[in-house]
Design an enzyme around this catalytic site. Structure first.
Site, mmCIF file in Angstrom:
data_model
loop_
_atom_site.group_PDB
_atom_site.id
_atom_site.type_symbol
_atom_site.label_atom_id
_atom_site.label_comp_id
_atom_site.label_asym_id
_atom_site.label_seq_id
_atom_site.Cartn_x
_atom_site.Cartn_y
_atom_site.Cartn_z
ATOM 1 N N SER A 47 0.788 -1.233 0.000
ATOM 2 C CA SER A 47 0.000 0.000 0.000
ATOM 3 C C SER A 47 0.820 1.283 0.000
ATOM 4 O O SER A 47 0.329 2.320 -0.426
ATOM 5 C CB SER A 47 -0.969 0.016 1.180
ATOM 6 O OG SER A 47 -0.289 0.246 2.383
ATOM 7 N N LYS A 91 -0.110 4.658 6.586
ATOM 8 C CA LYS A 91 -0.655 5.469 5.501
ATOM 9 C C LYS A 91 -0.111 6.890 5.593
ATOM 10 O O LYS A 91 0.375 7.336 6.625
ATOM 11 C CB LYS A 91 -2.190 5.537 5.575
ATOM 12 C CG LYS A 91 -2.892 4.211 5.560
ATOM 13 C CD LYS A 91 -2.751 3.491 4.246
ATOM 14 C CE LYS A 91 -3.441 2.137 4.330
ATOM 15 N NZ LYS A 91 -3.017 1.235 3.312
#
Length: 167
Positions: A47, A91
């Protein structure tokens, strides 16, 4: 009856208690450091490509700026997943409360964009790899309180050792 009357056994007991007390202080120091200051964080997965490799990567994550509201757009943070609270995810912070965020809602259709205003007390997080990231584009803005750490130092692999700033 004190340690003086026990002779050799008393000196062993006294030394044992001193060592146990020192060990207890050391573990208290480790606990406070890990809980409130700095901890090791291991990340893996696609990710955050290309910023963070697929292979497990170790970072130092600090907790001070998250507690005092000092994280900013662009920081890479570790957040407790809003979908699975047992899981931590890495993130990039893409928006803070009251920010207007425009994002590609479907990576297969780059022309299809949506715009939202991040609600009060929330942040907008996105992985750098839009094609393989489960983030705010899927589950919306997340409460600020879910932020656990801000990554600041890459420890492993050794080729990337050093400060880990916004990219």
């Amino acid at each position: 009856m004190g340690f003086r009357n026990l002779g050799l056994l008393g000196s062993f007991a006294k030394e044992g208690l001193e060592k146990a007390f020192s060990l207890g202080k050391f573990f208290c120091f480790l606990h406070v450091t890990d809980t409130y200051l700095v901890t090791f964080v291991v990340t893996s997965g696609p990710s955050m490509l290309p910023t963070i490799d697929l292979i497990p990567t170790m970072f130092l994550g600090e907790r001070i700026s998250t507690r005092f509201g000092k994280v900013t757009r662009g920081d890479i943070v570790i957040i407790r997943s809003p979908q699975n609270p047992r899981k931590l995810i890495a993130k990039r912070l893409a928006g803070m409360e009251d920010d207007t965020v425009t994002y590609i809602s479907n990576p297969d259709e780059p022309d299809k964009q949506e715009t939202i205003v991040v609600p009060k007390g929330h942040v907008w997080i996105q992985g750098d790899n839009a094609y393989k990231s489960n983030d705010s584009r899927n589950f919306g803005a997340v409460p600020y309180g879910l932020i656990q750490h801000r990554l600041f130092w890459r420890v492993w692999p050794i080729k990337g050792f050093g400060p880990f700033w916004k990219h």
